[in-house]
Scaffold this active site. Structure first.
Site, PDB file in Angstrom:
ATOM      1  N   ASP A 175       0.798  -1.226   0.000  1.00 40.93           N
ATOM      2  CA  ASP A 175       0.000   0.000   0.000  1.00 40.93           C
ATOM      3  C   ASP A 175       0.830   1.275   0.000  1.00 40.93           C
ATOM      4  O   ASP A 175       0.286   2.365  -0.223  1.00 40.93           O
ATOM      5  CB  ASP A 175      -0.937   0.018   1.213  1.00 40.93           C
ATOM      6  CG  ASP A 175      -2.282  -0.632   0.917  1.00 40.93           C
ATOM      7  OD1 ASP A 175      -2.553  -0.926  -0.259  1.00 40.93           O
ATOM      8  OD2 ASP A 175      -3.060  -0.841   1.867  1.00 40.93           O
ATOM      9  N   GLY A 190      -2.421  -1.145  -8.783  1.00 39.80           N
ATOM     10  CA  GLY A 190      -1.310  -0.218  -8.959  1.00 39.80           C
ATOM     11  C   GLY A 190      -0.207  -0.376  -7.942  1.00 39.80           C
ATOM     12  O   GLY A 190       0.547   0.566  -7.678  1.00 39.80           O
ATOM     13  N   LYS A 191      -0.064  -1.580  -7.377  1.00 38.08           N
ATOM     14  CA  LYS A 191       0.902  -1.787  -6.302  1.00 38.08           C
ATOM     15  C   LYS A 191       2.170  -2.507  -6.762  1.00 38.08           C
ATOM     16  O   LYS A 191       3.270  -2.173  -6.326  1.00 38.08           O
ATOM     17  CB  LYS A 191       0.248  -2.586  -5.167  1.00 38.08           C
ATOM     18  CG  LYS A 191      -0.964  -1.901  -4.539  1.00 38.08           C
ATOM     19  CD  LYS A 191      -1.624  -2.789  -3.489  1.00 38.08           C
ATOM     20  CE  LYS A 191      -2.857  -2.138  -2.892  1.00 38.08           C
ATOM     21  NZ  LYS A 191      -3.511  -2.996  -1.868  1.00 38.08           N
ATOM     22  N   VAL A 192       2.014  -3.522  -7.599  1.00 42.32           N
ATOM     23  CA  VAL A 192       3.140  -4.356  -8.015  1.00 42.32           C
ATOM     24  C   VAL A 192       3.214  -4.372  -9.537  1.00 42.32           C
ATOM     25  O   VAL A 192       2.216  -4.651 -10.215  1.00 42.32           O
ATOM     26  CB  VAL A 192       2.999  -5.799  -7.482  1.00 42.32           C
ATOM     27  CG1 VAL A 192       4.096  -6.692  -8.046  1.00 42.32           C
ATOM     28  CG2 VAL A 192       3.034  -5.804  -5.956  1.00 42.32           C
TER      29      VAL A 192
END
Length: 355
Positions: free
Chosen positions: A252, A295-297
């Site tokens: 996050d 949209g994190k990894v």
């Protein structure tokens, strides 16, 4: 009838990855199929993180890892600059690592043990492992005593764990401790659910006896500090052992930094070891490809490995240690940055938040 000492007779041994060169084994597995190939690729991705001079590596830990014999794996990762920040459950850091730093042990047990008898003897069972409840109470009390000595204000979990490291630096009976090694190497340790462990008992004791002024844990400060690390990092990679809160907390930071208006990328590298079932939609089992939709990894250097940690983690960590890329890495010492620049703006701010 067995006595308490009969049950607590055989200590859990912590594996030493330095003593086992698993590189040929892991490389052979990488050209097999199924979980073997996935593990081989995960090891190669972790090695790539270490070879990327710009990459900040965040280690996420969940599950009863150190009580199972994996503590010294992480000690070696910290001591050899193979990890730059840690996000963990409280049980691992306090009940298992700090606990052993105080001189206590975990013991080999039996899953078929008489749990009622164990309870009457003040022995706690973690699957096939035993821990002395009376010794855990000493760990609780030590955390309470630490809080009693600190300035009365809110702390991030990182700040409190750092004080635990300072305590071990002066008082450790077992110096093979992640908390101590991280203190000495200025590697920050974050415990997002800090009260859910032995430290929680210590803190409620402290607050009960100091109702008008006391130490507390600021979880938002935790999130901000870890986000600052992400903002300061040109590239980042996640090595996740288990899932749960540590996994999501670290992921996050990308969204948090974006929300604050910083133009940063997703986590470029990501590896997770888990035995969770993806079909229940739970956090621990959510795939890294799924994290891309949030949209994190990023895609391309991510790998899920469905394997139990006591098998998979020593192989991946041992592979990376013996490949030797860590010899060319310098320590990031993010704890120094966070202590020195707590109120300063950091990183590269874009003109406005993107959402």
């Amino acid at each position: 009838m067995k006595s308490k000492s009969d049950f607590l007779a055989e200590e859990i041994a912590h594996i030493d990855i330095k003593q086992h060169n698993v590189v040929p084994l892991v490389e052979a597995m990488s050209i097999m199929a199924f979980s073997a190939r996935e593990l081989g690729r995960a090891a190669q991705i972790y090695d790539a993180m270490l070879r990327d001079r710009d990459c900040t590596i965040i280690l996420c830990l969940a599950g009863s890892l150190f009580s199972a014999g994996l503590k010294n794996v992480v000690v070696d990762l910290v001591r050899h600059n193979m990890v730059d920040a840690i996000v963990s459950t409280g049980a691992i850091i306090v009940d298992q690592d700090f606990f052993e730093g105080l001189g206590f042990k975990h013991y080999r047990g039996e899953i078929a043990a008489d749990d009622d008898q164990l309870r009457r003897l003040a022995i706690d069972r973690i699957y096939d492992t035993y821990i002395d409840e009376d010794q855990l109470r000493i760990c609780d009390s030590t955390c309470a005593e630490l809080a009693d000595r600190l300035e009365l204000r809110p702390y991030s979990s990182r700040e409190f764990v750092r004080e635990m490291g300072r305590h071990l630096q002066e008082n450790a009976k077992n110096r093979d401790s992640v908390v101590l090694a991280a203190f000495e190497k200025n590697v920050p340790i974050f415990v997002p659910a800090f009260s859910d462990c032995s430290a929680g008992f210590g803190l409620i004791h402290h607050q009960w006896h100091h109702p008008d002024g006391h130490v507390s844990i600021d979880s938002a400060k935790d999130f901000l500090e870890l986000t600052k690390i992400k903002i300061e990092s040109k590239v980042s990679g996640l090595l996740m052992i288990g899932g749960g809160v540590p996994k999501n907390f670290a992921q996050d930071t990308v969204v948090a930094a974006d929300y604050l208006g910083f133009d940063i990328g997703m986590h470029k590298y990501a590896v997770q070891l888990t035995v969770a079932d993806v079909r229940d939609g739970a956090l621990s089992s959510s795939t890294l490809k799924e994290a891309n939709s949030w949209g994190k990894v990023d895609q391309g250097a991510e790998q899920m490995v469905f394997i139990e940690a006591t098998i998979g983690f020593p192989l991946i960590a041992g592979y990376a240690w013996h490949k030797g890329a860590w010899k060319n890495r310098s320590a990031r010492e993010f704890s120094r940055m966070l202590d020195a620049r707590e109120s300063e703006p950091v990183g590269r701010r874009s003109a406005a938040p993107s959402k």
